[in-house]
Enzyme design. Structure first.
Site, short mmCIF file in Angstrom:
data_model
loop_
_atom_site.label_atom_id
_atom_site.label_comp_id
_atom_site.label_asym_id
_atom_site.label_seq_id
_atom_site.Cartn_x
_atom_site.Cartn_y
_atom_site.Cartn_z
N LYS A 153 0.85 -1.19 0.00
CA LYS A 153 0.00 0.00 0.00
C LYS A 153 0.88 1.24 0.00
O LYS A 153 1.50 1.58 1.00
CB LYS A 153 -0.93 0.03 1.22
N GLY A 206 6.71 4.90 8.15
CA GLY A 206 5.86 6.09 8.23
C GLY A 206 6.03 6.74 9.60
O GLY A 206 7.07 6.60 10.26
N SER A 207 4.99 7.41 10.03
CA SER A 207 5.10 8.20 11.25
C SER A 207 5.00 7.31 12.49
O SER A 207 4.43 6.21 12.45
CB SER A 207 3.98 9.24 11.28
N THR A 208 5.54 7.80 13.57
CA THR A 208 5.55 7.03 14.82
C THR A 208 4.12 6.80 15.31
O THR A 208 3.80 5.71 15.81
CB THR A 208 6.42 7.77 15.87
N GLY A 211 2.63 4.02 13.28
CA GLY A 211 3.35 2.79 13.63
C GLY A 211 2.87 2.21 14.94
O GLY A 211 2.69 0.99 15.09
N GLU A 228 9.57 1.24 10.64
CA GLU A 228 10.61 2.26 10.42
C GLU A 228 9.91 3.60 10.57
O GLU A 228 9.08 3.96 9.73
CB GLU A 228 11.20 2.14 9.01
N CYS A 262 13.49 10.90 7.02
CA CYS A 262 13.52 10.39 8.39
C CYS A 262 14.92 10.43 8.97
O CYS A 262 15.10 10.50 10.18
CB CYS A 262 12.98 8.96 8.42
N GLU A 376 10.05 15.92 15.37
CA GLU A 376 10.43 15.76 13.96
C GLU A 376 9.65 16.80 13.15
O GLU A 376 8.42 16.83 13.18
CB GLU A 376 10.07 14.36 13.48
P1 NAD Z 1 2.19 8.26 7.62
O1 NAD Z 1 2.41 7.47 8.87
O2 NAD Z 1 1.16 9.29 7.62
O3 NAD Z 1 1.84 7.30 6.40
C1 NAD Z 1 2.67 6.20 6.06
C2 NAD Z 1 1.82 5.16 5.36
O4 NAD Z 1 0.87 4.65 6.29
C3 NAD Z 1 1.00 5.69 4.19
O5 NAD Z 1 0.92 4.70 3.18
C4 NAD Z 1 -0.36 5.93 4.81
O6 NAD Z 1 -1.41 5.88 3.87
C5 NAD Z 1 -0.44 4.75 5.77
N1 NAD Z 1 -1.37 4.92 6.89
C6 NAD Z 1 -1.85 6.07 7.41
N2 NAD Z 1 -2.70 5.80 8.42
C7 NAD Z 1 -2.74 4.45 8.54
C8 NAD Z 1 -3.42 3.55 9.41
N3 NAD Z 1 -4.23 3.99 10.37
N4 NAD Z 1 -3.19 2.23 9.26
C9 NAD Z 1 -2.35 1.76 8.31
N5 NAD Z 1 -1.69 2.57 7.45
C10 NAD Z 1 -1.88 3.88 7.57
O7 NAD Z 1 3.64 8.84 7.24
P2 NAD Z 1 4.00 9.76 6.00
O8 NAD Z 1 3.49 11.13 6.30
O9 NAD Z 1 3.62 9.11 4.72
O10 NAD Z 1 5.59 9.74 6.07
C11 NAD Z 1 6.30 10.55 6.93
C12 NAD Z 1 6.78 9.80 8.14
O11 NAD Z 1 7.47 8.63 7.72
C13 NAD Z 1 7.79 10.58 8.94
O12 NAD Z 1 7.52 10.46 10.31
C14 NAD Z 1 9.12 9.92 8.60
O13 NAD Z 1 10.12 10.06 9.57
C15 NAD Z 1 8.70 8.52 8.43
N6 NAD Z 1 9.67 7.79 7.62
C16 NAD Z 1 10.48 6.89 8.23
C17 NAD Z 1 11.43 6.22 7.50
C18 NAD Z 1 12.34 5.22 8.15
O14 NAD Z 1 12.93 4.41 7.44
N7 NAD Z 1 12.47 5.22 9.47
C19 NAD Z 1 11.56 6.45 6.13
C20 NAD Z 1 10.71 7.37 5.53
C21 NAD Z 1 9.76 8.03 6.30
#
Ligand code: NAD
Length: 472
Positions: A153, A206-208, A211, A228, A262, A376
């Site tokens: 996804k 994605g975001s903490t 996660g 991550e 990130c 962040e």
């Molecule tokens: P996000 O958490 O909003 O979204 C990430 C993914 O999760 C997207 O595909 C989104 O559609 C999906 N998502 C959103 N809500 C969800 C839910 N309730 N259940 C399941 N999936 C859901 O993050 P973002 O805004 O896309 O990315 C930015 C964040 O990602 C930042 O915090 C960044 O630090 C982190 N990031 C981490 C790494 C790493 O390797 N540690 C790499 C890139 C980005």
């Protein structure tokens, strides 16, 4: 879903969003593909298909790079590099298939004991918008190499290269159902994917906050997770280092991808003896960065991904202003000409004042209780502070709830080793900014996540470890 080019603010295409029912159907198709073929395919055949995917991705590199550039405003040079990185990831795991083995163990009671690395089944991969293509590859490739099927996804802002990955993998010989790409908003689809009983692992970047929610849902039936997440990484510069090189190169270490990284080293700690000349040089290097039209080869920084991402970064800047933080440069949207920096190159054929641009911003005199220091930001903002005492600096570094990456600049070997051990981060580099190596594990400590992408560690994470004992 309407997709807006962040450099022009124009809607340039639309993508259908799947429904929770589509997610269910995809997971069932993935399970079927796994049981009926992929699980037991000869390793050599699996490797051949993955090598083919790498080749096809390289053949489509320019097309994929242009898609990424239009979709999220990624500078075209970076986009090309990221497509190459994705192809390289498929090659690495194709090669790893033939070397991925268990152990024989001399157990105390005699007999014969050995371990097997077995695939899990269906893996859900959920990826963010900032590095859509490489992160999709570094989840899909090891999971497929280990013999799993993948439901991927992408983020709703950036589904295009992931969708092409699905098509190209299929053209390269991946059987139907083995890799499926389902775009749509995470908030609406996430639960269906994460709680589906046939999904055995969720691999999330994605975001903490998201996660944490995924981990809570996965705990119900003890699904495997790798997460991550966010970061607030340190860049530590000692006076004995080649601090001039650190100052010249560090701006790209936080502002690359317009700070939406990130691993961005967004807290710079500089030993007091070189603080002032370091800041002067760092700010000068920041002002040299070419911010502008992402379709041009010369551009180093593009716009932020969306209006709301820019608004979120501006909230941080507002907070910094109200706390009396000093702005050494940046802090504003670009007009033409920009108030600092080498300038916005107008988008090709577009209106110069368009685009979700924000100047790279260097903050000094930062109070360690402010949001800019603690949270962040995910935008082009860095805090630079002096330090006098190594032990106190390390306490400040490790006070962050995050622990993803970091850099240490010193020419003293013992100090490099001592500080590398003391910093609570999953990925560190000494006298360099490099965080990502396809062959090495990548991931965070503390609230930056758990589990690892890349390297053999990632492939192990897509397996169960079985022990078999055979009596004599
Ligand atoms: P996000 O958490 O909003 O979204 C990430 C993914 O999760 C997207 O595909 C989104 O559609 C999906 N998502 C959103 N809500 C969800 C839910 N309730 N259940 C399941 N999936 C859901 O993050 P973002 O805004 O896309 O990315 C930015 C964040 O990602 C930042 O915090 C960044 O630090 C982190 N990031 C981490 C790494 C790493 O390797 N540690 C790499 C890139 C980005």
């Amino acid at each position: 879903m309407k997709l807006t080019n962040p450099a022009t603010e124009e809607v340039f295409t639309e993508v259908a969003a799947v429904s929770p029912a589509d997610i269910h159907a995809a997971v069932e198709a993935a399970q079927h593909a796994w049981e009926s073929g992929w699980r037991n395919l000869a390793p050599g055949k699996r490797a051949e298909i993955l090598f083919n995917i790498a080749r096809v991705l390289r053949e489509h590199r320019e097309e994929l790079a242009q898609l990424e550039c239009a979709n999220i405003g990624k500078p075209i040079g970076d986009a090309r590099d990221e497509i190459g990185l994705g192809a390289r990831v498929f090659e690495y795991y194709a090669g790893a298939i033939g070397q991925f083995c268990g152990q024989t163990i001399p157990v105390a009671r005699g007999g014969f004991d050995f371990t097997l690395r077995e695939p899990l089944g269906v893996v859900a991969a959920i990826v963010p918008w900032n590095f859509p293509f490489p992160i999709a590859c570094w989840k899909a490739a090891p999971a497929l190499a280990a013999g799993n099927c993948v439901v991927l996804k992408p983020a709703s802002l950036s589904p295009l290269t992931a969708l092409r990955l699905g098509e190209l993998a299929s053209a390269a010989g991946l059987p139907p159902g083995v890799l499926q790409v389902l775009p749509g908003p995470g908030a609406a689809l996430g639960d269906a994917l994460v709680t589906h009983p046939l999904v055995r692992k969720i691999s999330f970047t994605g975001s903490t906050d998201v996660g944490r929610r995924i981990m809570e849902l996965a705990a119900r039936d003890l699904k495997r997770v790798s997460l991550e997440l966010g970061g607030k990484s340190p860049n530590i510069v000692f006076a004995d280092a080649d601090w001039q090189r650190a100052a010249d190169t560090s701006p790209m270490n936080v502002f690359a991808n317009t700070g939406q990284d990130c691993c961005a080293r967004s807290r710079v700690f500089v030993e007091r003896a070189v603080f002032e000349p370091f800041v002067e040089r760092f700010v000068a290097a920041t002002k040299q960065l070419i911010v502008g039209d992402p379709t041009l080869d010369a551009t180093q920084l593009g716009p932020l991904v969306s209006a709301s991402q820019r608004a979120s970064v501006e909230d941080f800047l507002e907070d910094a202003r109200s706390c009396g933080t000093k702005f050494a440069c940046g802090g504003s949207r670009f007009g033409v000409p920009p108030s600092s920096g080498r300038g916005v190159l107008p988008p090709k054929g577009g209106t110069p004042n368009r685009g979700f641009y924000l100047e790279p911003t260097v903050l000094l005199d930062v109070d360690k209780t402010t949001r800019c220091w603690r949270e962040e930001i995910f935008g082009p903002v860095v805090c630079v502070v002096p330090f006098d005492d190594e032990a106190q600096m390390l306490r400040d570094v490790n006070a962050s709830p995050y622990g993803l990456s970091g850099s240490i600049w010193t020419n003293n070997l013992s100090r490099a080793l001592r500080v590398s051990r003391a910093v609570q981060s999953g990925v560190l580099s000494v006298n360099s900014h490099s965080s990502v190596h396809v062959e090495a594990p990548f991931g965070g400590y503390k609230q930056s996540g758990l589990g690892r992408d890349l390297g053999m560690a990632a492939m192990e994470g897509y397996t169960e470890l079985k022990n078999v004992y055979v009596a004599e």
